[in-house]
Design a protein around this motif. Structure first.
Motif, PDB file in Angstrom:
ATOM      1  N   LEU A 267       0.836  -1.197   0.000  1.00  0.00           N
ATOM      2  CA  LEU A 267       0.000   0.000   0.000  1.00  0.00           C
ATOM      3  C   LEU A 267       0.873   1.250   0.000  1.00  0.00           C
ATOM      4  N   PRO A 277      -7.304   6.266  -4.893  1.00  0.00           N
ATOM      5  CA  PRO A 277      -8.379   5.287  -5.063  1.00  0.00           C
ATOM      6  C   PRO A 277      -9.595   5.862  -5.767  1.00  0.00           C
ATOM      7  N   LEU A 296      -9.164  -0.996  -4.065  1.00  0.00           N
ATOM      8  CA  LEU A 296      -7.803  -1.123  -3.561  1.00  0.00           C
ATOM      9  C   LEU A 296      -6.825  -1.276  -4.729  1.00  0.00           C
ATOM     10  N   LEU A 335     -12.842  -2.371  -1.117  1.00  0.00           N
ATOM     11  CA  LEU A 335     -12.914  -2.308   0.342  1.00  0.00           C
ATOM     12  C   LEU A 335     -14.223  -1.651   0.735  1.00  0.00           C
TER      13      LEU A 335
END
Length: 721
Positions: A267, A277, A296, A335
Motif C-alpha cells: 500500500l 483510489p 484497492l 474495500l
C-alpha cells in the motif's frame, strides 16, 4: 581620507540603499539586512564617476539585478490545485459519458466480450456473446423501425386530445350561455388566460434554467469523474499534501490518511507511485455511522486491511469493534468500510419490541437484536437452528431467552429447556415450558438424551403427517390444523456437558446431527449454547449445518472460528475484539458477531429482558395459549418410558415411590396426578416391560427402561426400512 567604494543594489527603477564595499570606515545608514544575502547580477558604472569624484563624493558601483519571480502562497497553490483537480475530474466525467454513449451506440460491451472470448479460446462463451450481439442488433433495428409508427400514434393522440378539448370547451361554453350563468366566451377567455400564464411562467423560468443547466451538468460530470476515474498525481500533488490527521469524521481524506499509515508495504508503494483510489461509494451517512467503498490498488486485498484492523481503527479514532472492513460479494477488489460513530456500540439497547404487547409467529420469526446501524434484526425460527458461544456472562443465554420468549408468544409452540448447570435463567418460563431441567448431574443429561431421542423419533410422525397433507414443509396453516405438526423448540444450554459426557457424548452428537439435518422442514428448532466452543464441546459436523451462529466475547482466533466457521477470523468475521464483563464495567455484554441472522455476517447487539419482565411476558403467552383453545403448559402427549428414564437417573427405585417423581417431573400432566405404584407396574406391562417383584418390592430399574427404549427404537427403524 581613505576612499571608500560603495555598492548600490538596484532591483527596479528605484535605487536601493547603498552598502559600503571593501574596507569601510562608515557604517551604512540603511539596508544592512541585505548584506547576508547572495545576489547574482551585473556591475556597471553609474552615471558620471569623474563628476562625482570632483564633487568629493565616493565612487559608486551598481549591481543591476533582474526582478525576482513572485512566490505564490500555500493557500493560492492549494486553491489552484483544487480548481485544476475539479476541472480534470469534470473532464474525466464528460469523457466517461462519451465512452458510455459510444459503447451504447456501437454495442461496445458485446464486442469486447466477443474479443475476450476469442482471445481465451472459449468457443461456448464466444457463441453465446455472438448470439447476444445479434439479438441486441435485432432489438435495436425493431425499435428504430417502430419509431415512425410511434410518432404517428403520438401525433394522432395529440390531435385527438386537442379536438376533444375544443369540443369540450364549445360544449361547456354553450351550456354556460344556455343557462345564463355567463357569456359564451367566458370559458375560452379563461383558457386563454391560463395559457398566457403558462407561457409567462416558462419565460420567467427559462433564464434561470439556462443558467443552472450548465452548473448542474458540470456537477453531474464531476460526480461521474469521481466515480469512474482517478485524479492524476501531478494534479493531486505529492503524497505529503494528503491530510494525515486523525479526523473524527471518516471522510475520503481521513480514510486515505488512515490507510497511508497502516504500515503495509504494497500500500505504501502504491501511494508513492501516485495511486489515488476510485471511490465506488463516496462516504455517506449510514445509520449510526459512515459507509464507504473504494477500490484497492494491485497487490493489496481486504484480508491485508483486516490484519491491520486495530491500527486502522486507531487511525480513524475508533475502537476495533467500531470499524468493519469487508469485501462485497459482487465487487471483488473493493474495500467496503463501515465506521461507527464514537460510542455508538455502548449504552443500552432500546426495549424489546414484544416486551409489553403483541404476539409472535414462529414461522415469521421474532425480534432478537439490532445491528450496528440501529435496525431491528428478526431471528428466524422456522427452518433455522442456533448455536451460541462466548465467555461466561457475555450474553449468550440472554440471546436464547429472548428468542424463546418470543417463540412462546406463539400459542402453537412447545418448548423444552435443558441447562447443564445450576442457574435460574429460564425459571420465569417454566409455567409455559413442557420441560425445564437444570443441574450438573447425570439425571439432566439423561433427560436431555431422552428428549433428543423422542424428538428424533417424532420426525417420522411429522413426515407421515406432511404426506397426508401433500405438503413439503410445515406451515402455520398446517400447524393450526394438525397438532402433530405444531412447532417444537429444544434448548440445550451449557451443551459441552452433554457432548463431552463419557457415556452419552458420542450418541448425543450423532443424534443431534441427524436431528438437525432432517428437522428443517418439520418445524423443529434446536438451540445450543456453550462458553467453550471446540470440536468436542460443539461438534464441527453440527456447526457446519447450523444456520444461525452467534459468537460473543471470545478469547482467541481458534474459538472464534470454532463457532463462526473456519477462516472467519481472517475474513474479518471476528468477536475476538469484544470485551467481556468485568468488575470495572459491563464491557460488550450482549454484543455478538452473528452469522445467518443477516445476509452478511455482522456485529449485532441483543435485546435484554429482565427476570421480572420475562414473567410478565410468560403470563401474556399463557393467556394467548388459552385464547387459542390450548391448555396452558399442557403437552399434547407424554412418553412414559422416556419420563421414567429421566426421573430414575440411572438408579433402581421402588415402584411406589416413582409416581411422585413423575408428578414432579411433569406437574401439569393429568395422568400422573392420580398414578399409583401398582398402576404404574400394570402400565409398564402393557408396554412390554415386566417389573420383577423381588420380594414383593416391585423395584423399577433404570437399565430395564433404557433396554425397552432401545428395543422400541430398533423396531421403529426396522419398520421404516
Amino acid at each position: 581620507m581613505t576612499e571608500v567604494q560603495h555598492l548600490r543594489i538596484v532591483r527596479d527603477a528605484a535605487d536601493a540603499p547603498t552598502l559600503p564595499l571593501g574596507n569601510e570606515t562608515e557604517p551604512a545608514q540603511s539596508g544592512t539586512e541585505l548584506a547576508a544575502q547572495i545576489f547574482d547580477g551585473e556591475i556597471v558604472d553609474d552615471g558620471e564617476p569623474q563628476a562625482q569624484a570632483e564633487a568629493g563624493l565616493p565612487a559608486l558601483r551598481t549591481i543591476r539585478l533582474p526582478l525576482p519571480l513572485p512566490v505564490p502562497s500555500e493557500r493560492t497553490v492549494t486553491i489552484a490545485r483544487g480548481a485544476l483537480a475539479a476541472a480534470v475530474t469534470t473532464a474525466q466525467g464528460s469523457h466517461s459519458w462519451t465512452v458510455r454513449a459510444w459503447d451504447s451506440l456501437t454495442l461496445g460491451v458485446y464486442r469486447r466480450q466477443i474479443r475476450s472470448a476469442e482471445a481465451a479460446g472459449d468457443r461456448e462463451a464466444l457463441a453465446e456473446w455472438q448470439e447476444r450481439h445479434h439479438q441486441a442488433i435485432t432489438r435495436r433495428r425493431d425499435r428504430l423501425a417502430g419509431l415512425p409508427v410511434l410518432a404517428w400514434s403520438m401525433t394522432k393522440f395529440a390531435g385527438g386530445v386537442l379536438a376533444g378539448g375544443v369540443v369540450l370547451t364549445v360544449g361547456a361554453s354553450t351550456l354556460v350561455w344556455a343557462v345564463g350563468a355567463a357569456e359564451w366566451m367566458t370559458i375560452p377567455r379563461a383558457i386563454a388566460t391560463a395559457i398566457r400564464w403558462g407561457v409567462s411562467t416558462v419565460e420567467v423560468l427559462l433564464g434561470p434554467a439556462l443558467v443552472a443547466a450548465p452548473v448542474a451538468i458540470g456537477w453531474a460530470a464531476w460526480r461521474e469523474g469521481r466515480r469512474r476515474s482517478e485524479v492524476p498525481a501531478w494534479v493531486a500533488g505529492d503524497s505529503d499534501d494528503t491530510p494525515t490527521g486523525r479526523d473524527v469524521i471518516p471522510d475520503e481524506s481521513a480514510i486515505l490518511a488512515a490507510l497511508r499509515h497502516l504500515e503495509l508495504a504494497p500500500l505504501n508503494k502504491a501511494f508513492k507511485s501516485g495511486w489515488r483510489p476510485r471511490f465506488v461509494l463516496p462516504t455517506e451517512r449510514d445509520g449510526k455511522g459512515y459507509h464507504t467503498q473504494l477500490e484497492l490498488p494491485r497487490g493489496v486485498n481486504v484480508e491485508m486491511i483486516n490484519n491491520k484492523k486495530k491500527l486502522l481503527a486507531h487511525n480513524l479514532v475508533r475502537f476495533p469493534v467500531e470499524v468493519w472492513p469487508t469485501e462485497p460479494r459482487d465487487k471483488p477488489g473493493v474495500l467496503d468500510l463501515w465506521v461507527a460513530d464514537q460510542g455508538a456500540l455502548s449504552g443500552p439497547v432500546d426495549p424489546w419490541p414484544l416486551l409489553h404487547k403483541g404476539s409472535a409467529d414462529y414461522f415469521r420469526g421474532v425480534p432478537v437484536a439490532v445491528d450496528i446501524r440501529g435496525r431491528t434484526i428478526i431471528g428466524r425460527l422456522s427452518e433455522a437452528n442456533y448455536a451460541a458461544a462466548g465467555m461466561m456472562g457475555s450474553g449468550k443465554s440472554t440471546l436464547f431467552i429472548t428468542l424463546l420468549l418470543g417463540a412462546l408468544l406463539d400459542p402453537l409452540v412447545t418448548a423444552e429447556v435443558f441447562v447443564m448447570a445450576d442457574n435460574a435463567d429460564y425459571e420465569p418460563m417454566q409455567p409455559r415450558l413442557r420441560t425445564l431441567r437444570t443441574g450438573q448431574g447425570d439425571d439432566v443429561v439423561e433427560a436431555c438424551m431422552a428428549a433428543l431421542r423422542r424428538t428424533y423419533n417424532e420426525l417420522s410422525v411429522r413426515g407421515k403427517a406432511l404426506r397426508e397433507h401433500d405438503a413439503r414443509a410445515v406451515t402455520r396453516e398446517l400447524a393450526e390444523k394438525d397438532e402433530r405438526l405444531r412447532p417444537r423448540i429444544l434448548v440445550i444450554d451449557e451443551c459441552q456437558a452433554l457432548f463431552m459426557h463419557e457415556e452419552f457424548g458420542e450418541e448425543a452428537a450423532e443424534i443431534a446431527v441427524k436431528l438437525e439435518s432432517a428437522a428443517r422442514k418439520y418445524a423443529v428448532t434446536l438451540m445450543y449454547a456453550t462458553p467453550e466452543p471446540s470440536t468436542d464441546s460443539l461438534p464441527r459436523r453440527l456447526i457446519s449445518i447450523t444456520s444461525n451462529k452467534a459468537c460473543f466475547a471470545i478469547g482467541d482466533q481458534l474459538s472464534n472460528d470454532a463457532i463462526l466457521g473456519t477462516g472467519s477470523y481472517k475474513a474479518g468475521i471476528s468477536a475476538v475484539g469484544l470485551v467481556p464483563k468485568t468488575d470495572e464495567g459491563p464491557g460488550d455484554v450482549g454484543t455478538f458477531m452473528g452469522r445467518g441472522f443477516t445476509p452478511r455476517p455482522g456485529l449485532l447487539r441483543g435485546y435484554y429482558v429482565s427476570q421480572s419482565d420475562a414473567r410478565a411476558v410468560v403470563e401474556r403467552a399463557m393467556k394467548l395459549r388459552e385464547q387459542a383453545g390450548i391448555t396452558s403448559g399442557t403437552p399434547e402427549r407424554r412418553d412414559l418410558l422416556e419420563d421414567l428414564a429421566a426421573v430414575l437417573g440411572g438408579q433402581t427405585i421402588k415402584a411406589a415411590d416413582v409416581p411422585a417423581l413423575l408428578r414432579e417431573h411433569a406437574p401439569q400432566w393429568a395422568p400422573y396426578r392420580s398414578l399409583t405404584g401398582k398402576q404404574l407396574v400394570a402400565d409398564l406391562a402393557d408396554l412390554g416391560v415386566k417389573v420383577p417383584s423381588t420380594g414383593n418390592r416391585w423395584e423399577i430399574d433404570a437399565a430395564l427402561i433404557r433396554e425397552a427404549l432401545n428395543r422400541r427404537q430398533a423396531d421403529e427403524e426396522q419398520d421404516e426400512s
